[in-house]
Design a protein around this motif. Sequence first.
Motif, PDB file in Angstrom:
ATOM      1  N   SER A  98      -6.043   9.871   9.546  1.00  0.00           N
ATOM      2  CA  SER A  98      -6.910   9.040   9.036  1.00  0.00           C
ATOM      3  C   SER A  98      -6.847   8.214   7.804  1.00  0.00           C
ATOM      4  CB  SER A  98      -8.394   9.781   8.786  1.00  0.00           C
ATOM      5  OG  SER A  98      -8.853  10.407  10.124  1.00  0.00           O
ATOM      6  N   ASN A  99      -5.772   8.879   7.089  1.00  0.00           N
ATOM      7  CA  ASN A  99      -5.209   8.017   5.793  1.00  0.00           C
ATOM      8  C   ASN A  99      -3.856   7.454   5.970  1.00  0.00           C
ATOM      9  OD1 ASN A  99      -5.984   7.387   3.149  1.00  0.00           O
ATOM     10  ND2 ASN A  99      -4.769   9.245   2.210  1.00  0.00           N
ATOM     11  N   ILE A 100      -3.623   7.326   7.113  1.00  0.00           N
ATOM     12  CA  ILE A 100      -2.466   6.398   7.511  1.00  0.00           C
ATOM     13  C   ILE A 100      -2.776   5.188   8.438  1.00  0.00           C
ATOM     14  CG2 ILE A 100      -0.261   6.418   8.835  1.00  0.00           C
ATOM     15  CD1 ILE A 100      -0.292   9.609   8.295  1.00  0.00           C
ATOM     16  N   VAL A 101      -3.582   5.603   9.547  1.00  0.00           N
ATOM     17  CA  VAL A 101      -3.732   4.478  10.559  1.00  0.00           C
ATOM     18  C   VAL A 101      -4.659   3.318  10.106  1.00  0.00           C
ATOM     19  CG1 VAL A 101      -4.881   4.021  12.727  1.00  0.00           C
ATOM     20  CG2 VAL A 101      -3.465   6.212  12.606  1.00  0.00           C
ATOM     21  N   PRO A 102      -5.833   3.548   9.299  1.00  0.00           N
ATOM     22  CA  PRO A 102      -6.469   2.449   8.729  1.00  0.00           C
ATOM     23  C   PRO A 102      -5.586   1.393   7.705  1.00  0.00           C
ATOM     24  CG  PRO A 102      -7.706   4.455   8.347  1.00  0.00           C
ATOM     25  CD  PRO A 102      -6.473   4.622   8.892  1.00  0.00           C
ATOM     26  N   ILE A 122       0.844  -0.951   0.098  1.00  0.00           N
ATOM     27  CA  ILE A 122      -0.040  -0.041  -0.083  1.00  0.00           C
ATOM     28  C   ILE A 122       0.763   1.245   0.097  1.00  0.00           C
ATOM     29  CG2 ILE A 122      -1.619   1.285   1.142  1.00  0.00           C
ATOM     30  CD1 ILE A 122      -2.500  -1.517   2.817  1.00  0.00           C
ATOM     31  N   LEU A 123       0.645   2.148  -0.814  1.00  0.00           N
ATOM     32  CA  LEU A 123       1.517   3.536  -1.180  1.00  0.00           C
ATOM     33  C   LEU A 123       0.725   4.384  -0.808  1.00  0.00           C
ATOM     34  CD1 LEU A 123       4.042   4.839  -1.709  1.00  0.00           C
ATOM     35  CD2 LEU A 123       3.182   4.717  -4.081  1.00  0.00           C
ATOM     36  N   ILE A 124       1.207   5.198   0.322  1.00  0.00           N
ATOM     37  CA  ILE A 124       0.497   6.616   0.818  1.00  0.00           C
ATOM     38  C   ILE A 124       1.563   7.544   0.757  1.00  0.00           C
ATOM     39  CG2 ILE A 124      -1.026   5.565   2.297  1.00  0.00           C
ATOM     40  CD1 ILE A 124       0.727   6.249   4.696  1.00  0.00           C
ATOM     41  N   THR A 125       1.468   8.928   1.109  1.00  0.00           N
ATOM     42  CA  THR A 125       2.362   9.754   1.285  1.00  0.00           C
ATOM     43  C   THR A 125       2.683  10.190   2.628  1.00  0.00           C
ATOM     44  OG1 THR A 125       1.170  11.914   1.070  1.00  0.00           O
ATOM     45  CG2 THR A 125       1.513  10.428  -0.908  1.00  0.00           C
ATOM     46  N   GLU A 126       3.846  11.183   2.474  1.00  0.00           N
ATOM     47  CA  GLU A 126       4.279  11.703   3.998  1.00  0.00           C
ATOM     48  C   GLU A 126       3.121  12.858   4.333  1.00  0.00           C
ATOM     49  OE1 GLU A 126       8.676  13.264   5.798  1.00  0.00           O
ATOM     50  OE2 GLU A 126       8.119  13.434   3.633  1.00  0.00           O
ATOM     51  N   MET A 127       2.524  13.470   3.723  1.00  0.00           N
ATOM     52  CA  MET A 127       1.424  14.401   3.995  1.00  0.00           C
ATOM     53  C   MET A 127       0.338  14.097   4.449  1.00  0.00           C
ATOM     54  SD  MET A 127       0.373  16.208   0.332  1.00  0.00           S
ATOM     55  CE  MET A 127       1.879  16.445  -0.325  1.00  0.00           C
TER      56      MET A 127
END
Length: 418
Positions: free
Chosen positions: A137-141, A128-133
Amino acid sequence: MLTALNTSPTARLPALDVARLRQDFPILQRAVHGQPLVYLDNAATSQKPWSVIEAERHYYAHYNANIHRGVHQMSQEATEAYEAARDRVRDFIHASSREEIIFTRGTTESINLVASSFGQRLQAGDEILITEMEHHSNIVPWQLLCQRSGALLRVAPIDDAGQLCVEQFAKLLGPRTRLVALSHMSNALGSINPVKKLVNLAHQVGAVVLLDGAQAVAHLPVNVMDIDCDFYAFSGHKLYGPTGIGVLYARRAILDSMPPYQGGGDMIREVRFAGSSWNDLPYKFEAGTPNIAGGIGLGAALDYVGGVGLAAIAAHESELLRYATALAGEFPGLTQIGTAADKGAILSFTLAGIHPHDIGTILDSCGVAVRTGHHCAMPVMEHFGVPATVRASFALYNTRHEIDTLFQGLTKAREMFG
Protein backbone atom coordinates in the motif's frame (compact mmCIF):
# COMPACT_ATOMS: atom_id res chain seq x y z
CA MET A 1 19.72 -11.37 21.51
CA LEU A 2 17.84 -8.55 19.87
CA THR A 3 17.44 -5.17 21.42
CA ALA A 4 13.72 -4.76 20.93
CA LEU A 5 11.69 -1.62 21.53
CA ASN A 6 13.77 1.06 23.14
CA THR A 7 12.00 1.01 26.49
CA SER A 8 14.66 2.32 28.85
CA PRO A 9 12.35 5.09 30.10
CA THR A 10 9.56 2.56 30.67
CA ALA A 11 11.55 -0.34 32.09
CA ARG A 12 10.61 0.60 35.68
CA LEU A 13 6.89 0.70 34.95
CA PRO A 14 4.71 -1.77 36.87
CA ALA A 15 3.91 -4.87 34.86
CA LEU A 16 0.58 -4.88 33.08
CA ASP A 17 -2.15 -6.91 34.73
CA VAL A 18 -2.60 -8.90 31.54
CA ALA A 19 -5.02 -11.40 33.07
CA ARG A 20 -7.37 -8.55 33.92
CA LEU A 21 -6.90 -6.83 30.56
CA ARG A 22 -7.72 -10.03 28.72
CA GLN A 23 -11.18 -9.95 30.26
CA ASP A 24 -11.80 -6.76 28.30
CA PHE A 25 -11.56 -8.69 25.00
CA PRO A 26 -14.49 -11.08 24.59
CA ILE A 27 -13.03 -12.95 21.62
CA LEU A 28 -10.09 -14.13 23.72
CA GLN A 29 -12.47 -16.32 25.69
CA ARG A 30 -13.31 -18.52 22.71
CA ALA A 31 -11.79 -21.81 21.59
CA VAL A 32 -10.50 -22.79 18.14
CA HIS A 33 -10.47 -26.47 17.18
CA GLY A 34 -11.14 -27.30 20.81
CA GLN A 35 -8.11 -25.32 22.02
CA PRO A 36 -8.00 -21.95 23.79
CA LEU A 37 -7.44 -19.22 21.24
CA VAL A 38 -3.88 -17.90 21.07
CA TYR A 39 -4.14 -14.83 18.88
CA LEU A 40 -0.77 -13.79 17.44
CA ASP A 41 -1.91 -12.05 14.26
CA ASN A 42 -2.10 -8.55 15.67
CA ALA A 43 -0.08 -6.96 12.88
CA ALA A 44 -2.94 -7.88 10.54
CA THR A 45 -5.67 -6.69 12.89
CA SER A 46 -5.96 -6.42 16.64
CA GLN A 47 -8.88 -7.65 18.73
CA LYS A 48 -11.42 -5.20 20.15
CA PRO A 49 -12.22 -4.48 23.80
CA TRP A 50 -15.77 -4.35 25.09
CA SER A 51 -15.59 -0.54 25.29
CA VAL A 52 -15.08 -0.27 21.52
CA ILE A 53 -17.78 -2.81 20.74
CA GLU A 54 -20.18 -1.04 23.11
CA ALA A 55 -19.39 2.40 21.66
CA GLU A 56 -20.47 1.26 18.21
CA ARG A 57 -23.50 -0.61 19.56
CA HIS A 58 -24.58 2.39 21.61
CA TYR A 59 -24.43 4.67 18.56
CA TYR A 60 -26.63 2.37 16.49
CA ALA A 61 -29.03 1.69 19.35
CA HIS A 62 -29.46 5.22 20.69
CA TYR A 63 -28.53 8.02 18.25
CA ASN A 64 -28.02 6.56 14.79
CA ALA A 65 -28.26 9.53 12.43
CA ASN A 66 -26.23 11.24 9.76
CA ILE A 67 -23.88 13.97 10.87
CA HIS A 68 -23.18 17.66 10.25
CA ARG A 69 -26.30 18.52 8.26
CA GLY A 70 -29.17 17.59 10.55
CA VAL A 71 -30.83 19.97 12.97
CA HIS A 72 -32.61 17.25 14.94
CA GLN A 73 -31.36 16.00 18.29
CA MET A 74 -29.93 12.66 17.20
CA SER A 75 -27.97 14.20 14.34
CA GLN A 76 -26.46 16.69 16.75
CA GLU A 77 -25.55 13.91 19.20
CA ALA A 78 -23.94 11.85 16.44
CA THR A 79 -22.02 14.86 15.17
CA GLU A 80 -20.73 15.68 18.64
CA ALA A 81 -19.56 12.10 19.22
CA TYR A 82 -17.89 11.84 15.81
CA GLU A 83 -16.11 15.17 16.14
CA ALA A 84 -15.05 14.31 19.70
CA ALA A 85 -13.30 11.28 18.21
CA ARG A 86 -11.42 13.60 15.85
CA ASP A 87 -10.23 15.57 18.86
CA ARG A 88 -9.05 12.36 20.51
CA VAL A 89 -7.01 11.52 17.41
CA ARG A 90 -5.49 14.99 17.40
CA ASP A 91 -4.41 14.58 21.00
CA PHE A 92 -3.22 10.99 20.51
CA ILE A 93 -0.71 11.90 17.79
CA HIS A 94 -0.08 15.44 19.09
CA ALA A 95 -1.22 17.29 16.00
CA SER A 96 -1.45 21.06 16.25
CA SER A 97 -5.12 21.32 15.22
CA ARG A 98 -8.19 19.19 14.58
CA GLU A 99 -8.36 20.55 11.01
CA GLU A 100 -5.26 18.46 10.25
CA ILE A 101 -7.09 15.18 11.03
CA ILE A 102 -8.80 13.61 8.02
CA PHE A 103 -10.91 10.49 8.55
CA THR A 104 -10.47 7.84 5.84
CA ARG A 105 -11.22 4.13 5.45
CA GLY A 106 -7.71 3.19 6.57
CA THR A 107 -4.00 3.59 5.90
CA THR A 108 -4.36 2.49 2.30
CA GLU A 109 -6.93 5.14 1.47
CA SER A 110 -4.92 7.76 3.35
CA ILE A 111 -1.88 7.06 1.18
CA ASN A 112 -3.97 7.00 -1.98
CA LEU A 113 -5.49 10.35 -1.00
CA VAL A 114 -2.03 11.90 -0.88
CA ALA A 115 -0.96 10.24 -4.13
CA SER A 116 -4.12 11.38 -5.93
CA SER A 117 -4.32 14.91 -4.54
CA PHE A 118 -0.86 16.11 -3.54
CA GLY A 119 0.55 13.99 -6.36
CA GLN A 120 -1.07 16.24 -8.98
CA ARG A 121 1.82 18.68 -8.59
CA LEU A 122 4.46 16.13 -9.61
CA GLN A 123 5.91 16.34 -13.10
CA ALA A 124 8.07 14.24 -15.40
CA GLY A 125 11.54 13.86 -13.92
CA ASP A 126 10.45 14.48 -10.34
CA GLU A 127 11.38 11.70 -7.90
CA ILE A 128 9.56 9.79 -5.17
CA LEU A 129 11.73 7.92 -2.65
CA ILE A 130 10.44 4.88 -0.79
CA THR A 131 12.21 1.96 0.92
CA GLU A 132 12.62 -1.72 0.24
CA MET A 133 10.66 -2.67 3.37
CA GLU A 134 7.37 -1.03 2.38
CA HIS A 135 3.93 -2.60 2.46
CA HIS A 136 2.35 -2.83 -1.00
CA SER A 137 0.00 0.00 0.00
CA ASN A 138 3.02 2.28 0.23
CA ILE A 139 4.42 1.11 -3.11
CA VAL A 140 1.58 0.71 -5.61
CA PRO A 141 -0.02 4.19 -5.20
CA TRP A 142 3.36 5.76 -6.01
CA GLN A 143 3.85 3.48 -9.00
CA LEU A 144 0.47 4.60 -10.32
CA LEU A 145 1.39 8.23 -9.69
CA CYS A 146 4.66 7.78 -11.56
CA GLN A 147 2.75 6.31 -14.51
CA ARG A 148 0.43 9.32 -14.57
CA SER A 149 3.02 12.02 -14.03
CA GLY A 150 6.27 10.71 -15.48
CA ALA A 151 7.91 10.93 -12.05
CA LEU A 152 10.57 8.38 -11.11
CA LEU A 153 10.33 5.93 -8.20
CA ARG A 154 13.55 5.45 -6.26
CA VAL A 155 14.00 2.73 -3.61
CA ALA A 156 16.34 2.87 -0.62
CA PRO A 157 17.70 -0.60 0.28
CA ILE A 158 17.62 -2.52 3.55
CA ASP A 159 20.40 -4.68 4.96
CA ASP A 160 20.23 -8.34 5.88
CA ALA A 161 19.03 -7.51 9.37
CA GLY A 162 16.04 -5.74 7.85
CA GLN A 163 17.28 -2.27 8.76
CA LEU A 164 17.11 0.67 6.40
CA CYS A 165 20.51 1.59 4.95
CA VAL A 166 20.40 5.21 6.06
CA GLU A 167 23.54 6.28 4.18
CA GLN A 168 22.12 4.99 0.89
CA PHE A 169 18.78 6.62 1.74
CA ALA A 170 20.54 9.96 2.15
CA LYS A 171 22.44 9.52 -1.14
CA LEU A 172 19.19 8.92 -3.02
CA LEU A 173 17.80 12.25 -1.87
CA GLY A 174 18.36 15.06 -4.33
CA PRO A 175 17.03 18.26 -5.87
CA ARG A 176 14.37 16.34 -7.83
CA THR A 177 13.06 14.47 -4.75
CA ARG A 178 9.56 15.77 -4.22
CA LEU A 179 8.14 13.19 -1.84
CA VAL A 180 9.48 10.55 0.55
CA ALA A 181 7.16 7.77 1.75
CA LEU A 182 8.29 5.20 4.28
CA SER A 183 7.01 3.03 7.09
CA HIS A 184 7.46 4.05 10.70
CA MET A 185 7.54 0.34 11.59
CA SER A 186 7.75 -2.52 9.08
CA ASN A 187 4.79 -4.88 9.05
CA ALA A 188 6.85 -7.83 7.78
CA LEU A 189 9.99 -7.37 9.86
CA GLY A 190 9.12 -5.19 12.84
CA SER A 191 12.00 -2.83 12.01
CA ILE A 192 11.50 0.65 13.44
CA ASN A 193 12.90 3.42 11.29
CA PRO A 194 14.66 6.50 12.76
CA VAL A 195 11.90 8.63 11.33
CA LYS A 196 12.86 11.94 12.90
CA LYS A 197 16.32 11.73 11.36
CA LEU A 198 14.95 10.61 8.00
CA VAL A 199 12.37 13.41 7.92
CA ASN A 200 15.10 15.94 8.61
CA LEU A 201 17.24 14.57 5.78
CA ALA A 202 14.31 14.76 3.37
CA HIS A 203 13.41 18.29 4.39
CA GLN A 204 16.98 19.41 3.70
CA VAL A 205 16.36 18.78 -0.01
CA GLY A 206 12.87 20.28 0.08
CA ALA A 207 10.92 17.03 -0.05
CA VAL A 208 7.72 16.37 1.88
CA VAL A 209 7.46 13.17 3.92
CA LEU A 210 4.62 10.69 4.39
CA LEU A 211 4.96 8.13 7.17
CA ASP A 212 2.99 4.87 7.09
CA GLY A 213 2.17 4.50 10.77
CA ALA A 214 -0.18 1.52 10.47
CA GLN A 215 2.05 -0.70 12.61
CA ALA A 216 3.57 1.92 14.87
CA VAL A 217 0.63 3.69 16.48
CA ALA A 218 -0.48 0.74 18.62
CA HIS A 219 3.02 0.17 19.95
CA LEU A 220 4.91 3.48 20.04
CA PRO A 221 4.10 6.99 21.23
CA VAL A 222 3.66 9.16 18.13
CA ASN A 223 4.19 12.92 18.14
CA VAL A 224 3.82 14.23 14.61
CA MET A 225 4.97 17.71 15.57
CA ASP A 226 8.18 16.38 17.10
CA ILE A 227 8.80 14.00 14.19
CA ASP A 228 8.06 16.95 11.91
CA CYS A 229 6.50 14.78 9.17
CA ASP A 230 4.17 16.29 6.61
CA PHE A 231 1.75 13.34 6.41
CA TYR A 232 1.07 10.48 8.84
CA ALA A 233 -1.32 7.64 7.98
CA PHE A 234 -2.76 4.89 10.14
CA SER A 235 -5.74 2.54 10.56
CA GLY A 236 -8.12 1.98 13.45
CA HIS A 237 -8.31 -1.80 13.20
CA LYS A 238 -4.66 -2.34 14.16
CA LEU A 239 -5.16 -0.04 17.15
CA TYR A 240 -7.89 -2.06 18.92
CA GLY A 241 -10.49 -0.08 16.97
CA PRO A 242 -13.01 -0.91 14.23
CA THR A 243 -12.27 -1.85 10.66
CA GLY A 244 -13.09 0.62 7.91
CA ILE A 245 -11.82 3.72 9.72
CA GLY A 246 -8.44 5.37 9.35
CA VAL A 247 -6.66 8.67 9.67
CA LEU A 248 -4.56 10.94 7.53
CA TYR A 249 -2.72 13.66 9.41
CA ALA A 250 -1.34 16.43 7.23
CA ARG A 251 0.03 19.88 7.84
CA ARG A 252 -2.71 22.43 7.45
CA ALA A 253 -0.77 24.54 4.94
CA ILE A 254 -0.34 21.50 2.69
CA LEU A 255 -4.00 20.51 2.97
CA ASP A 256 -5.01 24.05 2.05
CA SER A 257 -2.97 23.78 -1.14
CA MET A 258 -4.27 20.33 -2.16
CA PRO A 259 -7.32 19.81 -4.41
CA PRO A 260 -10.13 17.59 -3.11
CA TYR A 261 -9.68 13.84 -3.29
CA GLN A 262 -13.32 12.98 -4.04
CA GLY A 263 -16.41 15.02 -4.84
CA GLY A 264 -19.78 14.77 -3.16
CA GLY A 265 -21.74 15.62 -0.06
CA ASP A 266 -20.10 17.46 2.84
CA MET A 267 -16.89 18.37 1.00
CA ILE A 268 -18.60 21.30 -0.73
CA ARG A 269 -19.55 24.82 0.29
CA GLU A 270 -21.59 25.73 -2.77
CA VAL A 271 -22.47 23.87 -5.95
CA ARG A 272 -23.39 25.62 -9.19
CA PHE A 273 -23.35 24.21 -12.69
CA ALA A 274 -20.76 26.84 -13.52
CA GLY A 275 -18.51 25.61 -10.74
CA SER A 276 -18.32 24.66 -7.07
CA SER A 277 -16.40 25.74 -3.98
CA TRP A 278 -15.04 23.55 -1.21
CA ASN A 279 -15.81 23.18 2.47
CA ASP A 280 -13.38 24.09 5.22
CA LEU A 281 -10.82 21.63 6.53
CA PRO A 282 -11.01 18.82 7.39
CA TYR A 283 -14.32 18.29 5.55
CA LYS A 284 -12.86 19.26 2.19
CA PHE A 285 -11.39 15.73 2.06
CA GLU A 286 -14.35 13.83 3.55
CA ALA A 287 -16.89 13.38 0.78
CA GLY A 288 -20.08 11.45 1.48
CA THR A 289 -21.47 9.85 4.60
CA PRO A 290 -18.47 8.68 6.64
CA ASN A 291 -18.06 5.62 8.83
CA ILE A 292 -19.70 7.35 11.78
CA ALA A 293 -19.80 4.30 14.03
CA GLY A 294 -16.20 3.51 13.11
CA GLY A 295 -15.03 6.98 14.04
CA ILE A 296 -16.81 6.79 17.38
CA GLY A 297 -15.33 3.33 17.94
CA LEU A 298 -11.86 4.62 17.12
CA GLY A 299 -12.30 7.32 19.74
CA ALA A 300 -13.19 4.62 22.28
CA ALA A 301 -10.12 2.61 21.25
CA LEU A 302 -7.86 5.60 21.83
CA ASP A 303 -9.44 6.08 25.25
CA TYR A 304 -8.74 2.43 26.02
CA VAL A 305 -5.11 2.54 24.91
CA GLY A 306 -4.62 5.79 26.76
CA GLY A 307 -6.03 4.23 29.91
CA VAL A 308 -3.60 1.32 29.73
CA GLY A 309 -0.69 3.56 28.70
CA LEU A 310 1.44 3.25 25.58
CA ALA A 311 4.65 3.23 27.59
CA ALA A 312 3.44 0.27 29.66
CA ILE A 313 2.20 -1.50 26.51
CA ALA A 314 5.57 -0.99 24.81
CA ALA A 315 7.44 -2.36 27.82
CA HIS A 316 5.21 -5.45 27.97
CA GLU A 317 5.49 -6.15 24.26
CA SER A 318 9.24 -5.64 24.34
CA GLU A 319 9.52 -8.28 27.06
CA LEU A 320 7.39 -10.68 25.00
CA LEU A 321 9.60 -10.11 21.98
CA ARG A 322 12.76 -10.74 23.98
CA TYR A 323 11.30 -13.98 25.31
CA ALA A 324 10.12 -15.16 21.89
CA THR A 325 13.42 -14.21 20.27
CA ALA A 326 15.37 -16.23 22.84
CA LEU A 327 13.21 -19.31 22.19
CA ALA A 328 13.55 -18.81 18.43
CA GLY A 329 17.32 -18.66 18.72
CA GLU A 330 17.38 -22.12 20.30
CA PHE A 331 14.81 -23.77 18.03
CA PRO A 332 16.38 -26.19 15.52
CA GLY A 333 15.93 -25.21 11.89
CA LEU A 334 14.33 -21.84 12.62
CA THR A 335 15.67 -18.80 10.78
CA GLN A 336 14.55 -15.38 11.92
CA ILE A 337 13.73 -12.90 9.17
CA GLY A 338 14.27 -9.39 10.47
CA THR A 339 16.77 -8.92 13.27
CA ALA A 340 17.00 -5.14 13.43
CA ALA A 341 18.47 -3.65 16.58
CA ASP A 342 15.38 -1.49 17.00
CA LYS A 343 12.21 -3.42 16.26
CA GLY A 344 8.64 -3.83 17.35
CA ALA A 345 6.82 -6.87 18.65
CA ILE A 346 6.96 -8.96 15.46
CA LEU A 347 8.72 -12.30 15.08
CA SER A 348 8.99 -13.41 11.44
CA PHE A 349 10.69 -16.68 10.59
CA THR A 350 11.00 -19.74 8.40
CA LEU A 351 11.40 -23.36 9.47
CA ALA A 352 13.69 -25.58 7.40
CA GLY A 353 11.86 -28.03 5.17
CA ILE A 354 8.33 -26.81 5.97
CA HIS A 355 6.37 -24.27 3.95
CA PRO A 356 5.02 -21.41 6.07
CA HIS A 357 1.45 -22.18 4.98
CA ASP A 358 1.79 -25.73 6.34
CA ILE A 359 3.14 -24.34 9.59
CA GLY A 360 0.21 -21.96 9.82
CA THR A 361 -2.26 -24.79 9.29
CA ILE A 362 -0.66 -26.92 12.00
CA LEU A 363 -0.57 -23.99 14.41
CA ASP A 364 -4.24 -23.31 13.70
CA SER A 365 -5.05 -26.87 14.76
CA CYS A 366 -3.38 -26.00 18.07
CA GLY A 367 -5.54 -22.87 18.44
CA VAL A 368 -2.68 -20.53 17.48
CA ALA A 369 -3.46 -17.81 14.94
CA VAL A 370 -0.45 -16.44 13.06
CA ARG A 371 -0.04 -14.90 9.63
CA THR A 372 1.77 -16.75 6.85
CA GLY A 373 2.67 -15.53 3.37
CA HIS A 374 4.40 -12.48 1.93
CA HIS A 375 2.52 -10.06 4.22
CA CYS A 376 1.88 -7.63 1.35
CA ALA A 377 5.65 -7.08 1.24
CA MET A 378 6.87 -9.10 -1.73
CA PRO A 379 10.07 -7.03 -2.16
CA VAL A 380 11.04 -7.94 1.41
CA MET A 381 10.59 -11.63 0.66
CA GLU A 382 12.66 -11.22 -2.49
CA HIS A 383 15.42 -9.51 -0.52
CA PHE A 384 15.66 -12.45 1.88
CA GLY A 385 15.23 -15.07 -0.84
CA VAL A 386 12.14 -16.68 0.68
CA PRO A 387 8.62 -17.10 -0.76
CA ALA A 388 6.94 -16.42 2.56
CA THR A 389 7.42 -16.31 6.30
CA VAL A 390 5.51 -17.14 9.44
CA ARG A 391 4.75 -13.97 11.38
CA ALA A 392 3.80 -13.93 15.04
CA SER A 393 2.88 -10.45 16.22
CA PHE A 394 2.19 -9.49 19.80
CA ALA A 395 -0.21 -7.12 21.55
CA LEU A 396 -0.96 -5.91 25.06
CA TYR A 397 -3.10 -8.97 25.86
CA ASN A 398 -0.54 -11.65 24.87
CA THR A 399 1.41 -13.69 27.41
CA ARG A 400 4.55 -15.79 27.76
CA HIS A 401 2.33 -18.86 28.05
CA GLU A 402 0.91 -18.11 24.61
CA ILE A 403 4.42 -17.89 23.19
CA ASP A 404 5.17 -21.27 24.79
CA THR A 405 2.07 -22.63 23.03
CA LEU A 406 3.36 -21.21 19.75
CA PHE A 407 6.65 -23.08 20.09
CA GLN A 408 4.88 -26.24 21.15
CA GLY A 409 2.99 -26.01 17.88
CA LEU A 410 6.25 -25.49 15.98
CA THR A 411 7.61 -28.62 17.64
CA LYS A 412 4.56 -30.51 16.43
CA ALA A 413 5.12 -29.21 12.89
CA ARG A 414 8.77 -30.25 12.93
CA GLU A 415 7.84 -33.72 14.13
CA MET A 416 5.18 -34.10 11.43
CA PHE A 417 7.56 -33.09 8.66
CA GLY A 418 10.70 -34.62 10.18
